[in-house]
Design a protein around this motif. Structure first.
Motif, PDB file in Angstrom:
ATOM      1  N   LEU A 154      10.499  68.495  22.954  1.00 16.11           N
ATOM      2  CA  LEU A 154      11.958  68.571  23.033  1.00 16.11           C
ATOM      3  C   LEU A 154      12.460  68.012  24.358  1.00 16.11           C
ATOM      4  O   LEU A 154      13.515  67.360  24.396  1.00 16.11           O
ATOM      5  CB  LEU A 154      12.433  70.010  22.841  1.00 16.11           C
ATOM      6  CG  LEU A 154      13.946  70.214  22.763  1.00 16.11           C
ATOM      7  CD1 LEU A 154      14.576  69.343  21.690  1.00 16.11           C
ATOM      8  CD2 LEU A 154      14.280  71.677  22.506  1.00 16.11           C
ATOM      9  N   TYR A 157      12.528  64.371  23.883  1.00 21.20           N
ATOM     10  CA  TYR A 157      13.619  63.982  22.982  1.00 21.20           C
ATOM     11  C   TYR A 157      14.959  63.999  23.720  1.00 21.20           C
ATOM     12  O   TYR A 157      15.759  63.076  23.603  1.00 21.20           O
ATOM     13  CB  TYR A 157      13.668  64.924  21.783  1.00 21.20           C
ATOM     14  CG  TYR A 157      14.758  64.582  20.782  1.00 21.20           C
ATOM     15  CD1 TYR A 157      14.935  63.283  20.309  1.00 21.20           C
ATOM     16  CD2 TYR A 157      15.617  65.577  20.287  1.00 21.20           C
ATOM     17  CE1 TYR A 157      15.926  62.975  19.393  1.00 21.20           C
ATOM     18  CE2 TYR A 157      16.612  65.270  19.368  1.00 21.20           C
ATOM     19  CZ  TYR A 157      16.757  63.971  18.925  1.00 21.20           C
ATOM     20  OH  TYR A 157      17.748  63.664  18.025  1.00 21.20           O
ATOM     21  N   ARG A 158      15.202  65.052  24.494  1.00 21.66           N
ATOM     22  CA  ARG A 158      16.444  65.115  25.264  1.00 21.66           C
ATOM     23  C   ARG A 158      16.528  63.951  26.245  1.00 21.66           C
ATOM     24  O   ARG A 158      17.587  63.345  26.427  1.00 21.66           O
ATOM     25  CB  ARG A 158      16.521  66.440  26.019  1.00 21.66           C
ATOM     26  CG  ARG A 158      16.529  67.699  25.169  1.00 21.66           C
ATOM     27  CD  ARG A 158      17.738  67.809  24.287  1.00 21.66           C
ATOM     28  NE  ARG A 158      17.948  69.188  23.847  1.00 21.66           N
ATOM     29  CZ  ARG A 158      18.558  69.528  22.731  1.00 21.66           C
ATOM     30  NH1 ARG A 158      19.021  68.591  21.921  1.00 21.66           N
ATOM     31  NH2 ARG A 158      18.733  70.800  22.409  1.00 21.66           N
ATOM     32  N   TYR A 189      14.675  69.320  14.467  1.00 17.96           N
ATOM     33  CA  TYR A 189      15.147  68.166  15.236  1.00 17.96           C
ATOM     34  C   TYR A 189      14.659  66.832  14.668  1.00 17.96           C
ATOM     35  O   TYR A 189      15.179  65.778  15.034  1.00 17.96           O
ATOM     36  CB  TYR A 189      14.673  68.261  16.689  1.00 17.96           C
ATOM     37  CG  TYR A 189      15.297  69.384  17.481  1.00 17.96           C
ATOM     38  CD1 TYR A 189      16.577  69.253  18.023  1.00 17.96           C
ATOM     39  CD2 TYR A 189      14.602  70.567  17.693  1.00 17.96           C
ATOM     40  CE1 TYR A 189      17.140  70.284  18.759  1.00 17.96           C
ATOM     41  CE2 TYR A 189      15.159  71.605  18.421  1.00 17.96           C
ATOM     42  CZ  TYR A 189      16.425  71.463  18.950  1.00 17.96           C
ATOM     43  OH  TYR A 189      16.990  72.474  19.675  1.00 17.96           O
ATOM     44  N   ASP A 192      17.065  64.040  12.698  1.00 22.14           N
ATOM     45  CA  ASP A 192      17.997  63.328  13.571  1.00 22.14           C
ATOM     46  C   ASP A 192      17.253  62.420  14.542  1.00 22.14           C
ATOM     47  O   ASP A 192      17.734  61.333  14.874  1.00 22.14           O
ATOM     48  CB  ASP A 192      18.870  64.319  14.334  1.00 22.14           C
ATOM     49  CG  ASP A 192      19.847  65.044  13.428  1.00 22.14           C
ATOM     50  OD1 ASP A 192      20.510  64.370  12.617  1.00 22.14           O
ATOM     51  OD2 ASP A 192      19.939  66.279  13.510  1.00 22.14           O
TER      52      ASP A 192
END
Length: 455
Positions: A154, A157-158, A189, A192
């Motif tokens: 994550l 991804y951010r 997630y 997307d």
């Protein structure tokens, strides 16, 4: 970092210069006099709230002492998360990213703070403090020991989303860094994330990657649609990702001029018979994809050499404001491929030849996709006018495309434009040649000085 005096010394100096007692300064700063005395005697550290009150009372800019506060009040001993977390939050509010970065780096020397730092990054992200969040995500990602953790994925991804821009060079680096982590993301997630990757790879004209990712996204979206307990969720209903995968695959085949396969996938998103009892939101999605299907049927007929499809295509998009820009881009490709004259069409839709953000029934179109299309449109307009021997007009559009390609750092766009220009150099006016030489210097400078890595 040079520090000539401690914060305590600065406070004492201020009090002496202004002939103030501890009680007077305590009243001025709204700090308990006993607490202030303990702070000045070095018996207790200051809280973030206290240093802010002191700074304001001394008439200094908010955050003035933060660089010293990091060392004197947070990391002089084992840091206390309550004080540290409050300090990081305050840095984000004041946009003091340098101090935020220093404190976050020092924090990660103690790995027990990683979960708390990650949670704070998520808070910043949800508050749209993206730069502050990116600093924390980067720290957590670099120090994460469990290389297959969802938290690590994550973070990447951010960082991927945060780093995307109109710079295709850094976008390419961003997808390369993030893609290995997509399968480690929590299922909520992934859909997307796949869509974002598809859009970026499409803007980079990496059509094989688009197709590969579309297959994977479609498979996961179908699993989520058939079994809501699977965990595969997204911002949109599952059917959006299923139909979008078909759209992406049809685009992939069309780019390779395999229009039979492209039309096969058009049929899949035009008539999604697997959908039973659609909701109101799903009906909006279904209708949008049906509109795209009809437009793309006309387009693919046009691109495979059926000139009568042009009038049908134009009649169709004329009443659909959101589809005109895309259609003009496609019409110019067909016009140059089959030597079609489309001047009346260009005149009718001339206001759509300028760059602007695009939208449709489902929301805003990816800016990365729009920028790629616009660069191609300018080049195709240039080719169109060059083919009709309007050299100055044609070369002006080629240079417009080159300039825009430089702006977004599109290697393909720059090479395409330079190749076309050199082919027609002998027909260029002196003014056009001077502009070209100026842009070439910009390309050379870009290649030497203007590269920056993605975090």
């Amino acid at each position: 970092m040079k520090r000539t005096a401690t914060i305590r010394h600065e406070i004492i100096k201020f009090m002496e210069e202004n002939n103030m007692t501890i009680n007077q300064f305590a009243r001025l700063s709204s700090i308990n006099s006993g607490s202030l005395s303990s702070i000045l005697n070095g018996n207790r550290p200051m809280s973030v709230n206290q240093i802010d009150r002191i700074t304001e009372s001394m008439g200094l800019t908010a955050g003035h002492f933060y660089d010293r506060y990091i060392y004197e009040c947070i990391f002089h001993t084992t840091p206390d998360w309550r004080r540290l977390g409050a300090f990081l939050e305050r840095c984000a509010v004041l946009n003091n990213l340098d101090c935020l970065h220093i404190a976050a780096r020092m924090t990660m020397e103690n790995m027990t703070y990683a979960p708390m730092l990650f949670d704070l990054a998520e808070t910043f992200y949800n508050e749209e403090r993206y730069k502050a969040a990116a600093i924390l995500y980067e720290c957590v990602a670099e120090s994460e020991k469990f290389q297959h953790s969802e938290r690590l994925a994550l973070c990447h991804y951010r960082l991927f989303i945060h780093s995307l821009s109109d710079n295709q060079e850094t976008n390419w680096q961003a997808v390369v860094l993030f893609e290995p982590y997509i399968e480690r993301l929590n299922e909520s997630y992934q859909l997307d994330a796949y869509q974002n990757l598809i859009n970026i790879y499409g803007s980079l004209t990496q059509w094989d990657k688009v197709d590969y990712l579309a297959v994977r996204m479609g498979t996961k979206a179908k699993a989520g649609y058939e079994n809501p307990q699977s965990g595969y969720q997204g911002r949109d209903p599952h059917i959006f990702y299923i139909l979008y995968s078909y759209l992406a695959r049809s685009t992939h085949y069309a780019e390779y001029r395999d229009y039979e396969q492209a039309l096969y996938y058009v049929g899949l998103y035009e008539n999604p018979d697997f959908i039973k009892n659609p909701t109101e939101d799903e009906n909006i999605i279904i209708e949008q994809f049906r509109e795209w299907a009809e437009a793309n049927r006309y387009l693919y007929d046009l691109l495979r050499g059926k000139p009568d499809a042009l009038s049908k295509y134009v009649d169709y998009i004329e009443s659909k404001e959101d589809e005109i820009f895309v259609a003009i881009c496609n019409i110019m490709i067909a016009a140059n491929r089959y030597q079609l004259r489309v001047d009346p069409i260009l005149e009718r839709f001339k206001e759509h030849l300028q760059y602007r953000s695009q939208k449709n029934q489902l929301g805003k179109v990816s800016e990365h996709v729009t920028r790629g299309r616009y660069t191609r449109l300018l080049a195709e307009l240039g080719i169109y006018y060059l083919n009709s021997k309007q050299y100055d007009r044609g070369l002006s559009y080629i240079l417009d495309s080159l300039e825009f390609s430089i702006r977004i750092k599109s290697d393909n766009g720059m090479l395409r434009c330079m190749g076309i220009f050199e082919q027609f150099r002998q027909s260029a006016s002196e003014e056009i040649l001077q502009r070209y030489e100026k842009l070439i210097r910009a390309v050379q400078k870009l290649s030497v000085y203007d590269w920056s890595p993605v975090v």
